[in-house]
Design an enzyme around this catalytic site. Structure first.
Site, PDB file in Angstrom:
ATOM      1  N   CYS A   3       0.864  -1.182   0.000  1.00 17.08           N
ATOM      2  CA  CYS A   3       0.000   0.000   0.000  1.00 17.08           C
ATOM      3  C   CYS A   3       0.900   1.232   0.000  1.00 17.08           C
ATOM      4  CB  CYS A   3      -0.980  -0.026   1.166  1.00 17.08           C
ATOM      5  SG  CYS A   3      -0.225   0.063   2.801  1.00 17.08           S
ATOM      6  N   ASN A   6       2.333   1.439   4.306  1.00 20.67           N
ATOM      7  CA  ASN A   6       2.681   0.181   4.994  1.00 20.67           C
ATOM      8  C   ASN A   6       2.436   0.282   6.504  1.00 20.67           C
ATOM      9  OD1 ASN A   6       5.577  -1.980   5.574  1.00 20.67           O
ATOM     10  ND2 ASN A   6       3.490  -2.591   5.158  1.00 20.67           N
ATOM     11  N   CYS A   8      -1.289   0.872   7.495  1.00 18.62           N
ATOM     12  CA  CYS A   8      -2.728   0.572   7.674  1.00 18.62           C
ATOM     13  C   CYS A   8      -3.175  -0.679   6.910  1.00 18.62           C
ATOM     14  CB  CYS A   8      -3.585   1.766   7.250  1.00 18.62           C
ATOM     15  SG  CYS A   8      -3.333   3.240   8.255  1.00 18.62           S
ATOM     16  N   ARG A   9      -3.213  -0.591   5.559  1.00 16.63           N
ATOM     17  CA  ARG A   9      -3.818  -1.664   4.778  1.00 16.63           C
ATOM     18  C   ARG A   9      -2.906  -2.874   4.578  1.00 16.63           C
ATOM     19  NH1 ARG A   9      -5.176   2.140  -0.150  1.00 16.63           N
ATOM     20  NH2 ARG A   9      -3.267   3.044   0.700  1.00 16.63           N
ATOM     21  N   SER A  10      -1.698  -2.644   4.066  1.00 17.98           N
ATOM     22  CA  SER A  10      -0.854  -3.816   3.742  1.00 17.98           C
ATOM     23  C   SER A  10      -0.432  -4.619   4.974  1.00 17.98           C
ATOM     24  CB  SER A  10       0.350  -3.423   2.868  1.00 17.98           C
ATOM     25  OG  SER A  10       1.159  -2.456   3.469  1.00 17.98           O
ATOM     26  N   ASP A 113      -7.865   3.861   1.342  1.00 17.13           N
ATOM     27  CA  ASP A 113      -6.982   4.220   2.449  1.00 17.13           C
ATOM     28  C   ASP A 113      -7.824   4.653   3.656  1.00 17.13           C
ATOM     29  OD1 ASP A 113      -5.092   5.212   4.127  1.00 17.13           O
ATOM     30  OD2 ASP A 113      -4.177   6.565   2.675  1.00 17.13           O
TER      31      ASP A 113
HETATM   32  P1  4NP Z   1      -1.737   2.853   4.188  1.00 11.79           P
HETATM   33  O1  4NP Z   1      -2.307   4.221   4.785  1.00 11.79           O
HETATM   34  O2  4NP Z   1      -1.233   3.156   2.798  1.00 11.79           O
HETATM   35  O3  4NP Z   1      -2.928   1.966   4.165  1.00 11.79           O
HETATM   36  O4  4NP Z   1      -0.641   2.395   5.133  1.00 11.79           O
HETATM   37  C1  4NP Z   1      -1.495   5.375   4.882  1.00 11.79           C
HETATM   38  C2  4NP Z   1      -0.859   5.633   6.050  1.00 11.79           C
HETATM   39  C3  4NP Z   1      -0.066   6.777   6.167  1.00 11.79           C
HETATM   40  C4  4NP Z   1       0.070   7.623   5.094  1.00 11.79           C
HETATM   41  C5  4NP Z   1      -0.560   7.354   3.920  1.00 11.79           C
HETATM   42  C6  4NP Z   1      -1.342   6.200   3.804  1.00 11.79           C
HETATM   43  N1  4NP Z   1       0.857   8.792   5.211  1.00 11.79           N
HETATM   44  O5  4NP Z   1       0.875   9.594   4.263  1.00 11.79           O
HETATM   45  O6  4NP Z   1       1.510   9.001   6.241  1.00 11.79           O
END
Ligand code: 4NP
Length: 140
Positions: A3, A6, A8-10, A113
């Site tokens: 994602c 790295n 939240c989702r992955s 997200d």
């Molecule tokens: P993820 O969510 O891609 O599902 O891990 C996010 C977590 C943090 C950020 C972006 C997406 N960030 O920009 O910090």
């Protein structure tokens, strides 16, 4: 599992697929990474840790890392959560074989997200669980 952050989702997808593979007695190496580098070295978002725990999956010991080109050599399949992840990973592919390893986790929709909306973690978990179940069905 890839994602953006790295955190939240992955990490959820990594934990869920690993859990399902273990339950099936499959000797699979499952890992996750982010296309971005903001959270490298950190653990997963506490909302993902809590959501996974509520479903009996422990992701608390995962450590965030960034996707790297050698992941194309080290893994047979690379599942991404959304179209941005897809484009960002495909942009690092060196050849057709690398490109062919990359797929959306859910073939017909993206995993959104949840970072800015606490209420999205549970529905995102449900989507990820469905994607992982389908991977087990197709690749086991
Ligand atoms: P993820 O969510 O891609 O599902 O891990 C996010 C977590 C943090 C950020 C972006 C997406 N960030 O920009 O910090």
């Amino acid at each position: 599992m890839v994602c953006l952050g790295n955190i939240c989702r992955s990490p959820l997808a990594h934990g869920v697929l690993e859990h399902m593979a273990n339950e099936q007695g499959l000797d699979w190496e499952v890992d996750s990474a982010g296309t971005g580098n903001w959270h490298v070295g950190e653990g997963p978002d506490r909302r993902s840790v809590r959501t996974a725990r509520e479903h009996g999956v422990d992701i608390s010991k995962q450590v965030c890392r960034q996707f790297k080109v050698s992941d194309f050599d080290d893994f047979d399949h690379i599942f991404v959560m959304d179209k941005n992840n897809l484009n960002d990973v495909l942009a690092q592919a060196r050849n057709k074989a690398d490109e062919q390893k990359v797929k959306l986790l859910l073939s017909d929709k993206i995993v959104p997200d949840p970072y800015y909306d606490d209420k999205q973690f549970e529905p995102v978990y449900t989507m990820i669980e469905a994607g992982c179940r389908s991977i087990i069905k197709q690749l086991a």
